[in-house]
Write a protein that holds these residues in place. Structure first.
Motif, PDB file in Angstrom:
ATOM      1  N   MET A  12      69.599  59.983  23.128  1.00  0.00           N
ATOM      2  CA  MET A  12      69.015  58.776  22.544  1.00  0.00           C
ATOM      3  C   MET A  12      67.634  58.514  23.134  1.00  0.00           C
ATOM      4  O   MET A  12      66.709  58.098  22.429  1.00  0.00           O
ATOM      5  N   THR A  13      67.494  58.769  24.456  1.00  0.00           N
ATOM      6  CA  THR A  13      66.186  58.595  25.091  1.00  0.00           C
ATOM      7  C   THR A  13      65.175  59.560  24.494  1.00  0.00           C
ATOM      8  O   THR A  13      64.032  59.191  24.222  1.00  0.00           O
ATOM      9  N   ASP A  14      65.609  60.802  24.295  1.00  0.00           N
ATOM     10  CA  ASP A  14      64.715  61.795  23.690  1.00  0.00           C
ATOM     11  C   ASP A  14      64.308  61.374  22.282  1.00  0.00           C
ATOM     12  O   ASP A  14      63.140  61.519  21.885  1.00  0.00           O
ATOM     13  N   GLN A  15      65.266  60.847  21.532  1.00  0.00           N
ATOM     14  CA  GLN A  15      64.961  60.408  20.172  1.00  0.00           C
ATOM     15  C   GLN A  15      63.959  59.253  20.193  1.00  0.00           C
ATOM     16  O   GLN A  15      63.033  59.196  19.365  1.00  0.00           O
ATOM     17  N   THR A  16      64.149  58.339  21.147  1.00  0.00           N
ATOM     18  CA  THR A  16      63.221  57.213  21.270  1.00  0.00           C
ATOM     19  C   THR A  16      61.816  57.704  21.618  1.00  0.00           C
ATOM     20  O   THR A  16      60.817  57.243  21.051  1.00  0.00           O
ATOM     21  N   MET A  17      61.743  58.662  22.541  1.00  0.00           N
ATOM     22  CA  MET A  17      60.445  59.193  22.948  1.00  0.00           C
ATOM     23  C   MET A  17      59.771  59.929  21.789  1.00  0.00           C
ATOM     24  O   MET A  17      58.556  59.813  21.595  1.00  0.00           O
ATOM     25  N   ARG A  18      60.578  60.681  21.021  1.00  0.00           N
ATOM     26  CA  ARG A  18      59.994  61.365  19.879  1.00  0.00           C
ATOM     27  C   ARG A  18      59.460  60.368  18.849  1.00  0.00           C
ATOM     28  O   ARG A  18      58.399  60.582  18.247  1.00  0.00           O
ATOM     29  N   ALA A  19      60.197  59.273  18.651  1.00  0.00           N
ATOM     30  CA  ALA A  19      59.739  58.241  17.720  1.00  0.00           C
ATOM     31  C   ALA A  19      58.436  57.603  18.216  1.00  0.00           C
ATOM     32  O   ALA A  19      57.510  57.338  17.434  1.00  0.00           O
ATOM     33  N   GLN A  20      58.354  57.380  19.520  1.00  0.00           N
ATOM     34  CA  GLN A  20      57.137  56.804  20.083  1.00  0.00           C
ATOM     35  C   GLN A  20      55.956  57.763  19.940  1.00  0.00           C
ATOM     36  O   GLN A  20      54.825  57.346  19.668  1.00  0.00           O
ATOM     37  N   LEU A  21      56.223  59.059  20.119  1.00  0.00           N
ATOM     38  CA  LEU A  21      55.156  60.044  19.933  1.00  0.00           C
ATOM     39  C   LEU A  21      54.681  60.075  18.491  1.00  0.00           C
ATOM     40  O   LEU A  21      53.484  60.196  18.216  1.00  0.00           O
ATOM     41  N   ASP A  22      55.632  59.972  17.560  1.00  0.00           N
ATOM     42  CA  ASP A  22      55.248  59.938  16.143  1.00  0.00           C
ATOM     43  C   ASP A  22      54.365  58.733  15.853  1.00  0.00           C
ATOM     44  O   ASP A  22      53.369  58.827  15.121  1.00  0.00           O
ATOM     45  N   THR A  23      54.747  57.578  16.436  1.00  0.00           N
ATOM     46  CA  THR A  23      53.943  56.364  16.253  1.00  0.00           C
ATOM     47  C   THR A  23      52.542  56.537  16.854  1.00  0.00           C
ATOM     48  O   THR A  23      51.537  56.129  16.263  1.00  0.00           O
ATOM     49  N   LEU A  24      52.500  57.186  18.027  1.00  0.00           N
ATOM     50  CA  LEU A  24      51.220  57.403  18.690  1.00  0.00           C
ATOM     51  C   LEU A  24      50.337  58.362  17.886  1.00  0.00           C
ATOM     52  O   LEU A  24      49.119  58.144  17.759  1.00  0.00           O
ATOM     53  N   ARG A  25      50.936  59.412  17.340  1.00  0.00           N
ATOM     54  CA  ARG A  25      50.169  60.340  16.502  1.00  0.00           C
ATOM     55  C   ARG A  25      49.548  59.608  15.309  1.00  0.00           C
ATOM     56  O   ARG A  25      48.389  59.832  14.959  1.00  0.00           O
ATOM     57  N   ALA A  26      50.385  58.759  14.691  1.00  0.00           N
ATOM     58  CA  ALA A  26      49.883  58.016  13.533  1.00  0.00           C
ATOM     59  C   ALA A  26      48.754  57.063  13.933  1.00  0.00           C
ATOM     60  O   ALA A  26      47.738  56.937  13.227  1.00  0.00           O
ATOM     61  N   ALA A  27      48.899  56.399  15.086  1.00  0.00           N
ATOM     62  CA  ALA A  27      47.883  55.438  15.521  1.00  0.00           C
ATOM     63  C   ALA A  27      46.571  56.137  15.872  1.00  0.00           C
ATOM     64  O   ALA A  27      45.484  55.615  15.623  1.00  0.00           O
ATOM     65  N   LEU A  28      46.676  57.349  16.436  1.00  0.00           N
ATOM     66  CA  LEU A  28      45.484  58.078  16.835  1.00  0.00           C
ATOM     67  C   LEU A  28      44.970  58.990  15.730  1.00  0.00           C
ATOM     68  O   LEU A  28      43.909  59.627  15.902  1.00  0.00           O
ATOM     69  N   ALA A  29      45.734  59.075  14.632  1.00  0.00           N
ATOM     70  CA  ALA A  29      45.352  59.931  13.503  1.00  0.00           C
ATOM     71  C   ALA A  29      45.222  61.386  13.932  1.00  0.00           C
ATOM     72  O   ALA A  29      44.246  62.072  13.616  1.00  0.00           O
ATOM     73  N   VAL A  30      46.207  61.859  14.704  1.00  0.00           N
ATOM     74  CA  VAL A  30      46.225  63.260  15.145  1.00  0.00           C
ATOM     75  C   VAL A  30      47.554  63.879  14.732  1.00  0.00           C
ATOM     76  O   VAL A  30      48.497  63.182  14.340  1.00  0.00           O
ATOM     77  N   ASP A  31      47.640  65.210  14.855  1.00  0.00           N
ATOM     78  CA  ASP A  31      48.849  65.914  14.413  1.00  0.00           C
ATOM     79  C   ASP A  31      49.623  66.587  15.542  1.00  0.00           C
ATOM     80  O   ASP A  31      50.841  66.735  15.454  1.00  0.00           O
ATOM     81  N   SER A  32      48.934  67.013  16.573  1.00  0.00           N
ATOM     82  CA  SER A  32      49.594  67.793  17.615  1.00  0.00           C
ATOM     83  C   SER A  32      49.607  67.069  18.945  1.00  0.00           C
ATOM     84  O   SER A  32      48.847  66.116  19.174  1.00  0.00           O
ATOM     85  N   ASP A  33      50.457  67.557  19.865  1.00  0.00           N
ATOM     86  CA  ASP A  33      50.525  66.988  21.209  1.00  0.00           C
ATOM     87  C   ASP A  33      49.211  67.217  21.960  1.00  0.00           C
ATOM     88  O   ASP A  33      48.786  66.372  22.758  1.00  0.00           O
ATOM     89  N   ALA A  34      48.557  68.361  21.696  1.00  0.00           N
ATOM     90  CA  ALA A  34      47.284  68.644  22.361  1.00  0.00           C
ATOM     91  C   ALA A  34      46.226  67.616  21.961  1.00  0.00           C
ATOM     92  O   ALA A  34      45.421  67.160  22.791  1.00  0.00           O
ATOM     93  N   GLU A  35      46.245  67.246  20.684  1.00  0.00           N
ATOM     94  CA  GLU A  35      45.291  66.244  20.214  1.00  0.00           C
ATOM     95  C   GLU A  35      45.592  64.887  20.823  1.00  0.00           C
ATOM     96  O   GLU A  35      44.675  64.103  21.120  1.00  0.00           O
ATOM     97  N   ILE A  36      46.879  64.583  21.014  1.00  0.00           N
ATOM     98  CA  ILE A  36      47.254  63.329  21.676  1.00  0.00           C
ATOM     99  C   ILE A  36      46.691  63.316  23.087  1.00  0.00           C
ATOM    100  O   ILE A  36      46.108  62.316  23.544  1.00  0.00           O
ATOM    101  N   THR A  37      46.831  64.426  23.802  1.00  0.00           N
ATOM    102  CA  THR A  37      46.335  64.509  25.181  1.00  0.00           C
ATOM    103  C   THR A  37      44.830  64.287  25.235  1.00  0.00           C
ATOM    104  O   THR A  37      44.314  63.547  26.079  1.00  0.00           O
TER     105      THR A  37
END
Length: 383
Positions: free
Chosen positions: A276-301
């Motif tokens: 469940m924690t992993d699912q929550t973190m993945r959901a947060q990453l998806d939200t962050l990608r959308a907010a930053l308008a990026v697609d990959s983890d490297a772009e998030i970094t």
């Protein structure tokens, strides 16, 4: 109340493939006759819950379908399904004391039990107390963990069938019995038809096929090949030897099996929380990608690094601004003090300030915001 009848489980099953431990082929089991005997027959039903673990008893030989006399695969499957669906049960223990039974229905039931445990996401532990052989072992391997008492028996993975020829006995009795059938392989072999090597070979082929399917299921669940399972030649193995052969996981009592079931439930709960924690973190990453308008983890970094630099620059600018404000405030304070002093000097020279007003002006120095405020206040107090 009439005395119970006694017969072997194999009686009346001539030619029917059985997954039954050899030691029990000729063992007699009581079958109640009278109606009251049926009412009080010790047939397992339902389950009991002990500190979050449901315990299901399976005793005696097994039929495909349950009745008054024997437990059945259908009943065992129903009881396990009910226990898995019970919110009060975090895990299930299948407490077995059975030599096995008929082959028909055993493998389908075992696979259905495994599927039900997976769907419920609850641990299933099988405990041999003290027999879990042949068909009963086929049910046991559906579990996540198999335990056995110190003198308990497991294994006997194989199939057996009995065929016989009673034509001579029939003839000696002066009877003329003729079997009428639509084809030579109908009811093959039949006790009133002389046995042949071919008819026995056909029975043997069927027995071998069923044994292969049985061994494949055991191997699938116990991490072995079917050939490795069959290498035991259908032998019944006891406690430590069963563990050495990979057919069981631990030796202990039913209480030990319950403890194991609770530990497995605790571990599964922890895994579920992590998931469940992993699912929550993945959901947060998806939200962050959308907010930053990026697609990959490297772009998030990269985006986060840029934001961090901007934040550091903003902090530096804020600190510089605070310093400037402090400097301006200090300058304004000095200017105000100088102007105030200049006003006071002029009024002293004119004799406009009395001693009381001088004392008062000193008390209010920190409160005065401008020279005008000081003069106005002093003039008002003079009046």
């Amino acid at each position: 109340m009439s005395a119970p009848a006694r017969q072997t489980f194999a009686q009346g099953r001539d030619g029917q493939p059985l997954a039954l431990a050899d030691e029990h082929i000729a063992m007699a089991y009581e079958r109640p006759r009278a109606f009251l005997d049926l009412l009080f027959a010790d047939v397992p039903s339902g389950y009991r819950v002990s500190d979050g673990v449901a315990v299901i008893d399976v005793r005696g030989p097994l039929e495909q379908r349950s009745g008054w006399f024997w437990d059945g695969y259908d009943s065992v499957q129903q009881r396990i399904g009910d226990a898995l669906a019970d919110p009060a049960a975090r895990a299930v223990v299948l407490c077995l004391d059975s030599p096995g039974g008929v082959v028909a229905g055993m493998l389908d039931t075992a696979r259905a039990i495994r599927a039900a445990a997976d769907a419920a996401d609850k641990p299933l532990v099988a405990h041999a107390d003290t027999w879990a052989t042949s068909a009963a072992y086929g049910l046991a391997v559906a579990a996540d963990h198999i335990s056995v008492t110190h003198d308990g028996a497991l294994g006997s993975v194989g199939v057996i069938a009995t065929v016989y020829d009673r034509t001579k006995a029939t003839a000696d009795a002066g009877l003329d019995v003729r079997v009428v059938r639509s084809g030579a392989l109908k009811a093959d072999p039949h006790p009133d038809v002389p046995l042949t090597d071919a008819s026995v070979a056909r029975v043997r082929a069927r027995v071998v096929d069923l044994a292969q399917s049985f061994a494949a299921w055991v191997g699938e669940r116990r991490g072995q090949t079917a050939e490795a399972v069959l290498s035991h030649q259908g032998a019944t193995l006891y406690a430590a030897r069963a563990i050495e052969a990979g057919l069981a996981d631990s030796v202990g009592t039913l209480a030990d099996a319950l403890t194991t079931a609770r530990a497995l439930a605790d571990a599964r709960d922890s895994t579920r929380r992590d998931r469940m924690t992993d699912q929550t973190m993945r959901a947060q990453l998806d939200t962050l990608r959308a907010a930053l308008a990026v697609d990959s983890d490297a772009e998030i970094t990269a985006a986060v690094a840029t934001l961090r630099k901007r934040a550091e620059a903003a902090d530096a600018a804020a600190a510089e601004l605070a310093t400037l404000k402090a400097q301006i405030a200090e300058r304004d304070a000095r200017d105000a003090a100088a102007a105030r002093e200049e006003v006071l000097v002029k009024h002293r020279q004119r004799g406009a300030l009395t001693p009381a007003m001088e004392a008062r002006s000193e008390e209010h120095t920190s409160e005065l915001q401008s020279p005008c405020n000081l003069v106005c206040r002093l003039l008002l107090e003079k009046k």
